[in-house]
Design a protein around this motif. Structure first.
Motif, PDB file in Angstrom:
ATOM      1  N   GLN A 101      21.490  46.464 -42.549  1.00 49.84           N
ATOM      2  CA  GLN A 101      22.921  46.370 -42.271  1.00 49.84           C
ATOM      3  C   GLN A 101      23.765  46.512 -43.537  1.00 49.84           C
ATOM      4  O   GLN A 101      24.793  47.203 -43.537  1.00 49.84           O
ATOM      5  CB  GLN A 101      23.232  45.039 -41.589  1.00 49.84           C
ATOM      6  CG  GLN A 101      22.794  44.965 -40.141  1.00 49.84           C
ATOM      7  CD  GLN A 101      23.186  43.646 -39.496  1.00 49.84           C
ATOM      8  OE1 GLN A 101      23.020  42.568 -40.079  1.00 49.84           O
ATOM      9  NE2 GLN A 101      23.720  43.711 -38.298  1.00 49.84           N
ATOM     10  N   SER A 102      23.332  45.868 -44.601  1.00 49.45           N
ATOM     11  CA  SER A 102      24.051  45.957 -45.866  1.00 49.45           C
ATOM     12  C   SER A 102      24.059  47.387 -46.390  1.00 49.45           C
ATOM     13  O   SER A 102      25.099  47.905 -46.813  1.00 49.45           O
ATOM     14  CB  SER A 102      23.416  45.016 -46.889  1.00 49.45           C
ATOM     15  OG  SER A 102      24.059  45.137 -48.145  1.00 49.45           O
ATOM     16  N   TRP A 103      22.905  48.021 -46.373  1.00 48.30           N
ATOM     17  CA  TRP A 103      22.807  49.420 -46.820  1.00 48.30           C
ATOM     18  C   TRP A 103      23.656  50.340 -45.952  1.00 48.30           C
ATOM     19  O   TRP A 103      24.389  51.198 -46.455  1.00 48.30           O
ATOM     20  CB  TRP A 103      21.336  49.848 -46.763  1.00 48.30           C
ATOM     21  CG  TRP A 103      21.149  51.325 -46.861  1.00 48.30           C
ATOM     22  CD1 TRP A 103      21.087  52.083 -47.985  1.00 48.30           C
ATOM     23  CD2 TRP A 103      21.023  52.237 -45.755  1.00 48.30           C
ATOM     24  NE1 TRP A 103      20.929  53.412 -47.661  1.00 48.30           N
ATOM     25  CE2 TRP A 103      20.888  53.532 -46.295  1.00 48.30           C
ATOM     26  CE3 TRP A 103      21.008  52.078 -44.367  1.00 48.30           C
ATOM     27  CZ2 TRP A 103      20.733  54.671 -45.496  1.00 48.30           C
ATOM     28  CZ3 TRP A 103      20.862  53.201 -43.576  1.00 48.30           C
ATOM     29  CH2 TRP A 103      20.728  54.470 -44.134  1.00 48.30           C
ATOM     30  N   ASN A 114      26.966  43.455 -32.846  1.00 52.74           N
ATOM     31  CA  ASN A 114      28.053  43.084 -31.937  1.00 52.74           C
ATOM     32  C   ASN A 114      27.684  43.243 -30.463  1.00 52.74           C
ATOM     33  O   ASN A 114      28.503  43.006 -29.596  1.00 52.74           O
ATOM     34  CB  ASN A 114      29.295  43.925 -32.242  1.00 52.74           C
ATOM     35  CG  ASN A 114      29.821  43.661 -33.637  1.00 52.74           C
ATOM     36  OD1 ASN A 114      29.677  42.564 -34.157  1.00 52.74           O
ATOM     37  ND2 ASN A 114      30.416  44.667 -34.252  1.00 52.74           N
ATOM     38  N   LYS A 115      26.462  43.662 -30.199  1.00 55.01           N
ATOM     39  CA  LYS A 115      26.032  43.856 -28.813  1.00 55.01           C
ATOM     40  C   LYS A 115      24.738  43.087 -28.594  1.00 55.01           C
ATOM     41  O   LYS A 115      23.740  43.329 -29.277  1.00 55.01           O
ATOM     42  CB  LYS A 115      25.822  45.352 -28.512  1.00 55.01           C
ATOM     43  CG  LYS A 115      25.511  45.649 -27.051  1.00 55.01           C
ATOM     44  CD  LYS A 115      25.407  47.143 -26.824  1.00 55.01           C
ATOM     45  CE  LYS A 115      25.108  47.481 -25.367  1.00 55.01           C
ATOM     46  NZ  LYS A 115      26.131  46.996 -24.442  1.00 55.01           N
ATOM     47  N   ARG A 116      24.749  42.152 -27.643  1.00 54.40           N
ATOM     48  CA  ARG A 116      23.591  41.306 -27.396  1.00 54.40           C
ATOM     49  C   ARG A 116      22.790  41.725 -26.171  1.00 54.40           C
ATOM     50  O   ARG A 116      21.576  41.568 -26.135  1.00 54.40           O
ATOM     51  CB  ARG A 116      24.067  39.859 -27.211  1.00 54.40           C
ATOM     52  CG  ARG A 116      24.863  39.304 -28.385  1.00 54.40           C
ATOM     53  CD  ARG A 116      24.008  39.155 -29.623  1.00 54.40           C
ATOM     54  NE  ARG A 116      24.769  38.591 -30.735  1.00 54.40           N
ATOM     55  CZ  ARG A 116      24.262  38.389 -31.947  1.00 54.40           C
ATOM     56  NH1 ARG A 116      22.997  38.715 -32.196  1.00 54.40           N
ATOM     57  NH2 ARG A 116      25.010  37.875 -32.902  1.00 54.40           N
ATOM     58  N   ARG A 117      23.470  42.218 -25.148  1.00 55.64           N
ATOM     59  CA  ARG A 117      22.804  42.563 -23.891  1.00 55.64           C
ATOM     60  C   ARG A 117      22.610  44.072 -23.784  1.00 55.64           C
ATOM     61  O   ARG A 117      23.347  44.856 -24.352  1.00 55.64           O
ATOM     62  CB  ARG A 117      23.626  42.071 -22.711  1.00 55.64           C
ATOM     63  CG  ARG A 117      23.845  40.565 -22.686  1.00 55.64           C
ATOM     64  CD  ARG A 117      24.635  40.164 -21.462  1.00 55.64           C
ATOM     65  NE  ARG A 117      23.925  40.487 -20.223  1.00 55.64           N
ATOM     66  CZ  ARG A 117      24.505  40.497 -19.026  1.00 55.64           C
ATOM     67  NH1 ARG A 117      25.787  40.218 -18.902  1.00 55.64           N
ATOM     68  NH2 ARG A 117      23.794  40.787 -17.958  1.00 55.64           N
ATOM     69  N   ARG A 120      32.783  53.599 -28.426  1.00 52.31           N
ATOM     70  CA  ARG A 120      31.904  52.609 -27.800  1.00 52.31           C
ATOM     71  C   ARG A 120      30.522  53.141 -27.468  1.00 52.31           C
ATOM     72  O   ARG A 120      29.569  52.363 -27.375  1.00 52.31           O
ATOM     73  CB  ARG A 120      32.551  52.092 -26.514  1.00 52.31           C
ATOM     74  CG  ARG A 120      33.744  51.176 -26.742  1.00 52.31           C
ATOM     75  CD  ARG A 120      34.453  50.878 -25.432  1.00 52.31           C
ATOM     76  NE  ARG A 120      33.535  50.504 -24.351  1.00 52.31           N
ATOM     77  CZ  ARG A 120      33.890  50.390 -23.083  1.00 52.31           C
ATOM     78  NH1 ARG A 120      35.143  50.629 -22.734  1.00 52.31           N
ATOM     79  NH2 ARG A 120      32.999  50.044 -22.162  1.00 52.31           N
ATOM     80  N   HIS A 121      30.400  54.435 -27.282  1.00 51.82           N
ATOM     81  CA  HIS A 121      29.161  54.972 -26.729  1.00 51.82           C
ATOM     82  C   HIS A 121      28.283  55.582 -27.819  1.00 51.82           C
ATOM     83  O   HIS A 121      28.026  56.782 -27.856  1.00 51.82           O
ATOM     84  CB  HIS A 121      29.486  55.966 -25.615  1.00 51.82           C
ATOM     85  CG  HIS A 121      30.204  55.300 -24.486  1.00 51.82           C
ATOM     86  ND1 HIS A 121      31.579  55.254 -24.407  1.00 51.82           N
ATOM     87  CD2 HIS A 121      29.741  54.579 -23.430  1.00 51.82           C
ATOM     88  CE1 HIS A 121      31.927  54.561 -23.325  1.00 51.82           C
ATOM     89  NE2 HIS A 121      30.834  54.147 -22.728  1.00 51.82           N
TER      90      HIS A 121
END
Length: 249
Positions: free
Chosen positions: A175-177, A150-153, A140-141
């Protein structure tokens, strides 16, 4: 021996590594890794610096940073704030004294583009190499959650600056690469160049670029071993690097 003076340059990218005192596992509990993440996020708001990648392991941290486009260059101040607050918070929670960190942090200047891309994977594969997880998403870190959206805030990564330094035009392309290369690394059990390559050299880049920045790094005597595709200046008498098999970088 006197300490080597930090010679920060605007727009330059640096890979920072800092270990806990005596290599102790002071980040083994999630709450302390969260503590580091909190102060790192706060520093991005207080200081003129940008985070391109980050990872908190059980006993050390990795940062890939650069300066902001405007204002006073304050990379040292930002790092002193983060690591000073973390040390103070930890000692207060443990009712202890003494050093939290081991000596000074390492700082390696990284050339933008393909070399910065390689360094990104080196950082993100850290806990996979340590066999703590089988995929970066399980730790997670680090930056994986932000890279994959996957992280908005409380986002730490400066995406605009990251794209610029990696020489990508948009986030979807990145992201694709990133996902394609990460999957291939995991499939082939590819281990990227050793710690000395990214953490203990003065700079990592191609031969022409290294020649240009020698004066900026205030190097009076430098010995280097040039390895095709992986060039680096080192303060040591020799330099070791593993082969890199990542596509398109």
């Amino acid at each position: 021996m006197p300490r080597r003076k930090r010679n920060w340059q605007k727009r330059a990218c640096y890979h920072i590594t800092h270990r806990c005192h005596d290599r102790e596992f002071r980040f083994r509990f999630i709450k302390y890794r969260e503590m580091y993440r909190k102060y790192l996020f706060e520093a991005t708001k207080r200081f003129n610096f940008r985070v391109l990648d980050w990872m908190v392991t059980s006993n050390h941290v990795h940062l890939l940073i650069t300066s902001g486009e405007r204002g006073k260059l304050c990379l040292s101040e930002a790092l002193q704030y983060i690591h000073g607050e973390v040390a103070q918070h930890y000692n207060l929670s443990k009712d202890s004294e003494g050093s939290f960190w081991s000596n000074r942090f390492y700082s390696t200047r990284i050339q933008s583009g393909k070399h910065l891309r390689r360094c990104l994977f080196y950082i993100d594969m850290n806990m996979v190499r340590a066999k703590a997880v089988s995929h970066p998403s399980e730790w997670r870190h680090g930056s994986w959650q932000e890279f994959m959206g996957n992280k908005r805030r409380y986002q730490i990564i400066d995406k605009k600056t990251l794209l610029n330094r990696l020489e990508f035009t948009d986030w979807n392309t990145f992201q694709s690469w990133y996902q394609t290369n990460l999957n291939e690394i995991l499939l082939n059990e590819e281990i990227l160049p050793q710690r000395d390559f990214w953490s203990q050299a003065a700079a990592v880049g191609d031969q022409e670029w290294l020649g240009r920045i020698t004066k900026q790094l205030q190097m009076k005597r430098v010995e280097a071993r040039i390895i095709p595709g992986n060039e680096a200046f080192s303060f040591k008498s020799f330099f070791l690097a593993a082969k890199n098999k990542i596509k398109d970088i």
